[in-house]
Design a protein around this motif. Structure first.
Motif, PDB file in Angstrom:
ATOM      1  N   SER A 251       0.839  -1.202   0.000  1.00  6.52           N
ATOM      2  CA  SER A 251       0.000   0.000   0.000  1.00  6.52           C
ATOM      3  C   SER A 251       0.870   1.247   0.000  1.00  6.52           C
ATOM      4  O   SER A 251       0.611   2.207  -0.739  1.00  6.52           O
ATOM      5  CB  SER A 251      -0.925  -0.005   1.224  1.00  6.52           C
ATOM      6  N   THR A 252       1.907   1.238   0.837  1.00  7.38           N
ATOM      7  CA  THR A 252       2.827   2.380   0.889  1.00  7.38           C
ATOM      8  C   THR A 252       3.500   2.597  -0.461  1.00  7.38           C
ATOM      9  O   THR A 252       3.621   3.738  -0.935  1.00  7.38           O
ATOM     10  CB  THR A 252       3.905   2.144   1.966  1.00  7.38           C
ATOM     11  N   ASP A 253       3.929   1.515  -1.091  1.00  4.74           N
ATOM     12  CA  ASP A 253       4.574   1.628  -2.403  1.00  4.74           C
ATOM     13  C   ASP A 253       3.611   2.242  -3.418  1.00  4.74           C
ATOM     14  O   ASP A 253       4.014   3.093  -4.241  1.00  4.74           O
ATOM     15  CB  ASP A 253       5.022   0.250  -2.891  1.00  4.74           C
ATOM     16  N   LEU A 254       2.351   1.832  -3.373  1.00  6.07           N
ATOM     17  CA  LEU A 254       1.366   2.369  -4.316  1.00  6.07           C
ATOM     18  C   LEU A 254       1.109   3.852  -4.043  1.00  6.07           C
ATOM     19  O   LEU A 254       1.026   4.661  -4.974  1.00  6.07           O
ATOM     20  CB  LEU A 254       0.058   1.587  -4.209  1.00  6.07           C
ATOM     21  N   ILE A 255       0.998   4.214  -2.773  1.00  8.57           N
ATOM     22  CA  ILE A 255       0.766   5.621  -2.420  1.00  8.57           C
ATOM     23  C   ILE A 255       1.912   6.491  -2.930  1.00  8.57           C
ATOM     24  O   ILE A 255       1.691   7.565  -3.518  1.00  8.57           O
ATOM     25  CB  ILE A 255       0.610   5.780  -0.894  1.00  8.57           C
ATOM     26  N   LEU A 256       3.151   6.042  -2.734  1.00 12.20           N
ATOM     27  CA  LEU A 256       4.305   6.815  -3.195  1.00 12.20           C
ATOM     28  C   LEU A 256       4.346   6.887  -4.718  1.00 12.20           C
ATOM     29  O   LEU A 256       4.711   7.932  -5.290  1.00 12.20           O
ATOM     30  CB  LEU A 256       5.591   6.185  -2.661  1.00 12.20           C
ATOM     31  N   LYS A 257       3.960   5.811  -5.375  1.00 10.04           N
ATOM     32  CA  LYS A 257       3.941   5.801  -6.832  1.00 10.04           C
ATOM     33  C   LYS A 257       2.937   6.811  -7.370  1.00 10.04           C
ATOM     34  O   LYS A 257       3.220   7.567  -8.304  1.00 10.04           O
ATOM     35  CB  LYS A 257       3.597   4.391  -7.338  1.00 10.04           C
ATOM     36  N   VAL A 258       1.741   6.850  -6.754  1.00 12.88           N
ATOM     37  CA  VAL A 258       0.726   7.806  -7.195  1.00 12.88           C
ATOM     38  C   VAL A 258       1.156   9.233  -6.849  1.00 12.88           C
ATOM     39  O   VAL A 258       0.919  10.177  -7.615  1.00 12.88           O
ATOM     40  CB  VAL A 258      -0.641   7.489  -6.552  1.00 12.88           C
ATOM     41  N   ALA A 259       1.835   9.401  -5.700  1.00 15.15           N
ATOM     42  CA  ALA A 259       2.293  10.741  -5.298  1.00 15.15           C
ATOM     43  C   ALA A 259       3.213  11.341  -6.360  1.00 15.15           C
ATOM     44  O   ALA A 259       3.199  12.563  -6.593  1.00 15.15           O
ATOM     45  CB  ALA A 259       3.026  10.664  -3.952  1.00 15.15           C
ATOM     46  N   GLU A 260       3.999  10.494  -7.028  1.00 12.55           N
ATOM     47  CA  GLU A 260       4.911  10.990  -8.056  1.00 12.55           C
ATOM     48  C   GLU A 260       4.165  11.545  -9.263  1.00 12.55           C
ATOM     49  O   GLU A 260       4.724  12.341 -10.027  1.00 12.55           O
ATOM     50  CB  GLU A 260       5.842   9.854  -8.504  1.00 12.55           C
ATOM     51  N   THR A 261       2.924  11.122  -9.440  1.00 15.53           N
ATOM     52  CA  THR A 261       2.149  11.616 -10.596  1.00 15.53           C
ATOM     53  C   THR A 261       1.559  13.002 -10.342  1.00 15.53           C
ATOM     54  O   THR A 261       1.115  13.658 -11.291  1.00 15.53           O
ATOM     55  CB  THR A 261       0.991  10.645 -10.929  1.00 15.53           C
ATOM     56  N   TRP A 262       1.556  13.420  -9.073  1.00 11.88           N
ATOM     57  CA  TRP A 262       0.989  14.743  -8.746  1.00 11.88           C
ATOM     58  C   TRP A 262       2.093  15.791  -8.852  1.00 11.88           C
ATOM     59  O   TRP A 262       2.702  16.180  -7.861  1.00 11.88           O
ATOM     60  CB  TRP A 262       0.377  14.738  -7.359  1.00 11.88           C
ATOM     61  N   THR A 263       2.372  16.206 -10.071  1.00 10.23           N
ATOM     62  CA  THR A 263       3.430  17.203 -10.299  1.00 10.23           C
ATOM     63  C   THR A 263       2.857  18.435 -10.967  1.00 10.23           C
ATOM     64  O   THR A 263       1.762  18.432 -11.499  1.00 10.23           O
ATOM     65  CB  THR A 263       4.513  16.606 -11.204  1.00 10.23           C
TER      66      THR A 263
END
Length: 263
Positions: A251-263
């Motif tokens: 879950s943490t890995d997915l959250i961080l992955k999606v966070a990278e898309t918010w640029t």
């Protein structure tokens, strides 16, 4: 003296939370530096709570300002008083959200966007509700915080609440929160498709004695559920939702992955 039913409920909740914490009336009196007779009279309704009483109680019982807030807003609907007490006195909280980040884990900027952009609050009321939401979060940083298990739908991570910067900061805040030993954050991936949680958000609060109280949210008001059969149904939904969620690290890995898309 005649006691309004909402004040009576608040006093009953004081007794329940105090007892759950193993604090006697005499103990509470010493903790707030008031006479035992005053505490006893207030709790039984023989006299009104004196000025400053609820703030001292919140500090002594580490309830994150809940009693002071509810006492100030006795005009608040009964369901809000009931859930505020259940949340403050909980040993375990099981939260599921398919739409937004749970209030206890929202950043101030994210919460402001949720409250302000929904269009249901007048502009002058947003600040008050925002401050209330931030105060509620204090239960997670008190000396004896509840165990919080939060499950979010992946769609929550991808909904542009407040814009890219707000979302990026919010997702990183979720990851940071999950580093705490008493907080778990899990995500149900979009690949799951339809599952029981899509019927709506809910929270289950378990007090130190194991008694469960459910909370269902809607557009008009919250619905506090304490009927044993109904709470059991919510618990079954929780198990189904939790079973569909990714483990904590994934879950943490997915959250961080999606966070990278918010640029």
């Amino acid at each position: 003296m005649s006691i309004d039913h909402r004040l009576r409920f608040l006093l009953d909740e004081l007794r329940l939370v105090r007892t759950a914490r193993g604090v006697t009336q005499d103990d509470l009196a010493r903790m707030i530096n008031w006479s035992p007779s005053t505490v006893a009279m207030v709790e039984t309704g023989a006299r009104k709570p004196p000025p400053g009483f609820w703030a001292l109680v919140d500090k002594a019982l580490q309830t994150g300002g809940t009693f002071e807030r509810l006492a100030t807003e006795l005009g608040t609907p009964q369901w809000k008083i009931e859930w505020g007490s259940a949340e403050a006195g909980a040993a375990v909280l099981r939260s599921y959200q398919p739409l937004v980040v749970p209030g206890l884990l929202q950043t101030e900027a994210y919460a402001r966007a949720v409250l302000g952009d929904a269009g249901l609050l007048r502009r002058e009321d947003v600040a008050r509700h925002l401050a209330e939401r931030m105060r509620r979060q204090e239960i997670l940083t008190r000396d004896n915080p509840p165990q919080l298990f939060a499950v979010l739908d992946e769609g929550v991570l991808r909904r542009p609440v407040g814009g890219p910067t707000v979302m990026r900061e919010q997702l990183h805040a979720l990851v940071k929160a999950a580093e705490e030993p008493h907080i778990w954050v899990h995500v149900v991936p979009l690949s799951v498709g339809a599952y029981p949680g899509l019927n709506g958000p809910f929270v289950v609060a378990l007090d130190p004695g194991g008694r469960a109280t459910g909370y269902l949210d809607n557009q008009i008001q919250g619905d506090v559920v304490d009927d044993a059969e109904e709470v059991a149904t919510i618990q079954l939904v929780w198990e189904a939702v939790r079973g569909q969620a990714l483990p904590q690290q994934q879950s943490t890995d997915l959250i961080l992955k999606v966070a990278e898309t918010w640029t």
